[in-house]
Design a protein around this motif. Structure first.
Motif, mmCIF file in Angstrom:
data_model
loop_
_atom_site.group_PDB
_atom_site.id
_atom_site.type_symbol
_atom_site.label_atom_id
_atom_site.label_comp_id
_atom_site.label_asym_id
_atom_site.label_seq_id
_atom_site.Cartn_x
_atom_site.Cartn_y
_atom_site.Cartn_z
ATOM 1 N N ASN A 242 43.009 33.759 33.394
ATOM 2 C CA ASN A 242 43.369 33.623 34.813
ATOM 3 C C ASN A 242 43.853 34.944 35.397
ATOM 4 O O ASN A 242 43.646 35.216 36.586
ATOM 5 N N VAL B 87 37.856 35.683 29.215
ATOM 6 C CA VAL B 87 38.308 35.921 30.583
ATOM 7 C C VAL B 87 39.421 34.937 30.907
ATOM 8 O O VAL B 87 39.229 33.718 30.841
ATOM 9 N N VAL C 129 35.654 42.563 32.334
ATOM 10 C CA VAL C 129 36.141 42.568 33.715
ATOM 11 C C VAL C 129 36.423 43.991 34.175
ATOM 12 O O VAL C 129 36.086 44.397 35.293
ATOM 13 N N ALA D 195 40.176 38.926 42.140
ATOM 14 C CA ALA D 195 40.345 38.350 43.474
ATOM 15 C C ALA D 195 41.179 39.264 44.367
ATOM 16 O O ALA D 195 40.836 39.479 45.541
ATOM 17 N N ASP E 120 42.717 37.872 34.650
ATOM 18 C CA ASP E 120 41.524 38.652 34.962
ATOM 19 C C ASP E 120 40.915 38.219 36.295
ATOM 20 O O ASP E 120 40.542 39.057 37.130
ATOM 21 N N LEU E 121 40.825 36.910 36.496
ATOM 22 C CA LEU E 121 40.277 36.410 37.754
ATOM 23 C C LEU E 121 41.186 36.758 38.929
ATOM 24 O O LEU E 121 40.699 37.075 40.022
#
Length: 277
Positions: free
Chosen positions: A254, A252, A43, A261, A256-257
């Motif tokens: 949450n 990966v 990421v 975002a 990282d997301l």
């Protein structure tokens, strides 16, 4: 006069080899408990590719300013070493910052200052993105992330090995300097002329220490290579099962997301603001 001498002594203490080595170790291995270090290296690499390339192709000041604010926040979250931040500021100022200051001091108008400000923001944004990523990942995570993207094992290992060689290189440099100082006779530095001569003497020692430093480091590198060969490094580098085992820890999450975002929303807002203005 005493205050000036005390200030110079404090600066020399801060610029010692032990201080530099501690800053390098802190930057490479001492940030494992930060928010950036907890993220997946894949990421971070994708995030860096965006902020390392896109700013060079954009000249909108609001967009670049928004990207600069974002990478500044991530740099704070990465807990970057003070020496790295000092070198960052010195590098940006030596490349573009001084042109901006000189143009402003000598009566340059907005038409002359704006392009220099855009160039300064580009350099600063890309540099801070590099500082964030490479300070937030230890050598092993960086090597695993590059390996997952298909980089050769030799390349990823070379990057990791270069990280590990930095403390050894600085230790060898300190040992060589100490040996020169034990055998040398430095000039007295009580007066101003003596301080200038002492500074020239230190520069001469550093120049003379370069060849022994390279020789000693090469000896250590050869020993490291022999140990790796004994442990079967070449076989492990070409074995797919070993590669799969090394990359099994990558995951990966949450967080990282959420990081991606938030970065996307911030960049989109900056792009929208630049189009409206």
């Amino acid at each position: 006069m005493k205050a000036v001498d005390k200030l110079s002594e404090n600066i020399l203490d801060k610029l010692s080899i032990d201080f530099l080595r501690s800053q390098v170790l802190k930057n490479a291995y001492g940030n494992n408990d930060t928010v950036i270090a907890a993220m997946d290296p894949r990421v971070l690499i994708v995030w860096y590719l965006f902020f390392g390339l896109v700013p060079w192709f954009v000249s909108d000041l609001p967009f670049l300013l928004g990207c600069f604010v974002l990478v500044t926040a991530t740099t704070i979250l990465a807990h970057v070493a003070g020496l790295v931040l000092f070198l960052f500021g010195l590098g940006v100022f030596s490349q573009t910052g001084y042109l901006l200051v000189v143009t402003w001091l000598f009566g340059g108008d907005a038409s002359a200052i704006a392009p220099l400000l855009v160039l300064t923001l580009k350099v600063a944004t890309v540099s801070l993105a590099s500082v964030t990523v490479f300070s937030g990942m230890d050598p092993d995570k960086l090597a695993n992330g590059l390996m997952w993207f298909g980089c050769p094992e030799q390349l990823s290992f070379s990057i990791s090995y270069a990280y590990r060689m930095l403390p050894i290189l600085m230790e060898e440099f300190q040992n060589v300097l100490l040996s020169y100082r034990l055998r040398g006779n430095p000039p007295a530095h009580d007066t101003l002329w003596g301080k200038i001569r002492y500074l020239a003497y230190q520069i001469q020692i550093i120049i003379c220490a370069f060849y022994p430093l390279m020789l000693n480091t090469a000896k250590r590198s050869r020993t490291t290579v022999e140990v790796l060969e004994i442990k079967g490094y070449r076989y492990a580098a070409a074995n797919h099962e070993v590669k799969k085992l090394k990359l099994a820890a990558l995951k990966v999450t949450n967080n990282d997301l959420l990081f991606l975002a938030l970065s996307f929303v911030w960049v989109a807002a900056a792009f929208l603001l630049s189009t409206l203005l």
